[in-house]
Write a protein that holds these residues in place. Sequence first.
Motif, PDB file in Angstrom:
ATOM      1  N   GLU A 111       0.832  -1.212   0.000  1.00 27.93           N
ATOM      2  CA  GLU A 111       0.000   0.000   0.000  1.00 27.93           C
ATOM      3  C   GLU A 111       0.862   1.256   0.000  1.00 27.93           C
ATOM      4  N   LYS A 112       1.931   1.243   0.799  1.00 30.84           N
ATOM      5  CA  LYS A 112       2.838   2.394   0.839  1.00 30.84           C
ATOM      6  C   LYS A 112       3.466   2.627  -0.528  1.00 30.84           C
ATOM      7  N   THR A 113       3.873   1.555  -1.181  1.00 28.89           N
ATOM      8  CA  THR A 113       4.501   1.669  -2.492  1.00 28.89           C
ATOM      9  C   THR A 113       3.532   2.265  -3.508  1.00 28.89           C
ATOM     10  N   ALA A 114       2.270   1.828  -3.451  1.00 29.63           N
ATOM     11  CA  ALA A 114       1.265   2.339  -4.394  1.00 29.63           C
ATOM     12  C   ALA A 114       0.995   3.827  -4.163  1.00 29.63           C
ATOM     13  N   ILE A 115       0.895   4.221  -2.898  1.00 32.42           N
ATOM     14  CA  ILE A 115       0.635   5.631  -2.567  1.00 32.42           C
ATOM     15  C   ILE A 115       1.820   6.498  -2.970  1.00 32.42           C
ATOM     16  N   ARG A 116       3.015   6.007  -2.688  1.00 35.21           N
ATOM     17  CA  ARG A 116       4.215   6.771  -3.041  1.00 35.21           C
ATOM     18  C   ARG A 116       4.364   6.912  -4.553  1.00 35.21           C
ATOM     19  N   GLU A 117       3.899   5.932  -5.300  1.00 33.75           N
ATOM     20  CA  GLU A 117       3.969   6.013  -6.764  1.00 33.75           C
ATOM     21  C   GLU A 117       3.045   7.120  -7.270  1.00 33.75           C
ATOM     22  N   ILE A 118       1.833   7.193  -6.701  1.00 27.14           N
ATOM     23  CA  ILE A 118       0.913   8.278  -7.082  1.00 27.14           C
ATOM     24  C   ILE A 118       1.522   9.630  -6.708  1.00 27.14           C
ATOM     25  N   ASP A 119       2.079   9.718  -5.494  1.00 27.61           N
ATOM     26  CA  ASP A 119       2.716  10.964  -5.052  1.00 27.61           C
ATOM     27  C   ASP A 119       3.866  11.341  -5.979  1.00 27.61           C
ATOM     28  N   ARG A 120       4.645  10.344  -6.393  1.00 30.77           N
ATOM     29  CA  ARG A 120       5.785  10.605  -7.282  1.00 30.77           C
ATOM     30  C   ARG A 120       5.321  11.184  -8.611  1.00 30.77           C
ATOM     31  N   GLN A 121       4.260  10.606  -9.167  1.00 34.24           N
ATOM     32  CA  GLN A 121       3.757  11.085 -10.455  1.00 34.24           C
ATOM     33  C   GLN A 121       3.252  12.524 -10.350  1.00 34.24           C
ATOM     34  N   ILE A 122       2.533  12.814  -9.267  1.00 35.53           N
ATOM     35  CA  ILE A 122       2.024  14.182  -9.068  1.00 35.53           C
ATOM     36  C   ILE A 122       3.175  15.162  -8.916  1.00 35.53           C
ATOM     37  N   THR A 178      -8.981  10.568  -2.473  1.00 28.43           N
ATOM     38  CA  THR A 178      -7.977  10.693  -1.408  1.00 28.43           C
ATOM     39  C   THR A 178      -6.995  11.835  -1.645  1.00 28.43           C
ATOM     40  N   ASN A 179      -6.775  12.196  -2.919  1.00 33.16           N
ATOM     41  CA  ASN A 179      -5.734  13.201  -3.198  1.00 33.16           C
ATOM     42  C   ASN A 179      -6.278  14.474  -3.847  1.00 33.16           C
ATOM     43  N   LYS A 180      -7.588  14.691  -3.789  1.00 30.72           N
ATOM     44  CA  LYS A 180      -8.185  15.808  -4.532  1.00 30.72           C
ATOM     45  C   LYS A 180      -7.645  17.170  -4.089  1.00 30.72           C
ATOM     46  N   ASP A 181      -7.365  17.336  -2.772  1.00 31.63           N
ATOM     47  CA  ASP A 181      -6.816  18.611  -2.302  1.00 31.63           C
ATOM     48  C   ASP A 181      -5.389  18.819  -2.819  1.00 31.63           C
ATOM     49  N   TYR A 182      -4.626  17.755  -2.834  1.00 31.30           N
ATOM     50  CA  TYR A 182      -3.258  17.780  -3.359  1.00 31.30           C
ATOM     51  C   TYR A 182      -3.271  18.128  -4.850  1.00 31.30           C
ATOM     52  N   ILE A 183      -4.158  17.473  -5.600  1.00 30.57           N
ATOM     53  CA  ILE A 183      -4.279  17.737  -7.032  1.00 30.57           C
ATOM     54  C   ILE A 183      -4.729  19.173  -7.284  1.00 30.57           C
ATOM     55  N   ARG A 233       0.727  18.339  -0.100  1.00 29.04           N
ATOM     56  CA  ARG A 233       1.405  17.055  -0.263  1.00 29.04           C
ATOM     57  C   ARG A 233       1.645  16.384   1.091  1.00 29.04           C
ATOM     58  N   MET A 234       2.117  17.151   2.050  1.00 26.59           N
ATOM     59  CA  MET A 234       2.359  16.618   3.391  1.00 26.59           C
ATOM     60  C   MET A 234       1.065  16.118   4.027  1.00 26.59           C
ATOM     61  N   LYS A 235      -0.011  16.882   3.854  1.00 28.28           N
ATOM     62  CA  LYS A 235      -1.304  16.478   4.426  1.00 28.28           C
ATOM     63  C   LYS A 235      -1.813  15.198   3.764  1.00 28.28           C
ATOM     64  N   TYR A 236      -1.617  15.096   2.456  1.00 26.32           N
ATOM     65  CA  TYR A 236      -2.039  13.885   1.733  1.00 26.32           C
ATOM     66  C   TYR A 236      -1.314  12.663   2.276  1.00 26.32           C
ATOM     67  N   LEU A 237      -0.011  12.756   2.420  1.00 24.61           N
ATOM     68  CA  LEU A 237       0.776  11.626   2.921  1.00 24.61           C
ATOM     69  C   LEU A 237       0.386  11.277   4.350  1.00 24.61           C
ATOM     70  N   SER A 238       0.137  12.311   5.158  1.00 21.71           N
ATOM     71  CA  SER A 238      -0.271  12.077   6.548  1.00 21.71           C
ATOM     72  C   SER A 238      -1.645  11.406   6.612  1.00 21.71           C
ATOM     73  N   ILE A 247       7.335  11.032   6.255  1.00 21.38           N
ATOM     74  CA  ILE A 247       7.097  12.218   5.424  1.00 21.38           C
ATOM     75  C   ILE A 247       8.370  13.040   5.298  1.00 21.38           C
ATOM     76  N   VAL A 248       9.091  13.208   6.414  1.00 27.62           N
ATOM     77  CA  VAL A 248      10.366  13.923   6.376  1.00 27.62           C
ATOM     78  C   VAL A 248      11.334  13.237   5.404  1.00 27.62           C
ATOM     79  N   GLN A 249      11.359  11.915   5.434  1.00 22.54           N
ATOM     80  CA  GLN A 249      12.240  11.152   4.533  1.00 22.54           C
ATOM     81  C   GLN A 249      11.852  11.376   3.075  1.00 22.54           C
ATOM     82  N   ILE A 250      10.552  11.352   2.779  1.00 23.73           N
ATOM     83  CA  ILE A 250      10.077  11.540   1.404  1.00 23.73           C
ATOM     84  C   ILE A 250      10.426  12.943   0.905  1.00 23.73           C
TER      85      ILE A 250
END
Length: 260
Positions: A111-122, A178-183, A233-238, A247-250
Amino acid sequence: MKCPKCSTEYEGSSCPNCGAAAQPTESYPEHPENKPKKKGCLSGVLTFILVILIISAIGSCTTDDSESADQPTSTPPAQTTEENSPAEAETEKNSETEEVKLEEKQLSEEEKTAIREIDRQIYELIVHSETINTNLKIAIDSAAQGQFNVLDLYDLIKDGQNNQSAIYSSLLSLKDDTNKDYIYAAQSYVSNSKEIASKLLKYLDKNEIKYLSEAKERIEKTDSYVLTVVTARMKYLSDMGFSDEEIVQILGESADQDAN
């Protein structure tokens, strides 16, 4: 030039005194894409927020340690067999519910990998948008110094505007509940970039200074849009279940990539 070996002043390919070869000087072509990259404001904001997060984490740990040290070491009172009041029972029930929610929030590695992939693309789309802006600013500076043809500048701005539109559409394709605010924050940044290009094109078309002033106003707002993007972005990950440390690492990895 001065010889790096014996400091003799000379002109030519080698020193007449010691025979050392001349050191080549580094130069860049006039075209803006070939000049060294300038760091964008996105990298600067990321680094700033990353420092703030680390300082906050250190401060929190220090406060917790201080409070623990100040706690008296008295023996806890013996437990009684009295039943809890209705209010206490309700509080305990709510506490158990919160614990269940926390357990449900634990993410698997998949799940983390999938979420991070979406975050990476954005995030990569945002970085692409910023790169277009950076190249545009370099071209404008070059044109102001007479080093860049105005017609070429017009084509560059037009291409940038079209690319920003494509980025906006790509962001929309990644949007979900889940990511509409980030988008939305990312699209707002891209929309501002499109407006900058639009105002500059009108200025070149009509030669009216008001359009140049409006473009400058949009450019000055860029930092606030970047801050909104990073915060979203930070809020989305949280919200998706990542810890503050993760989040700090990302953010740190993104800052490192932007610096390279």
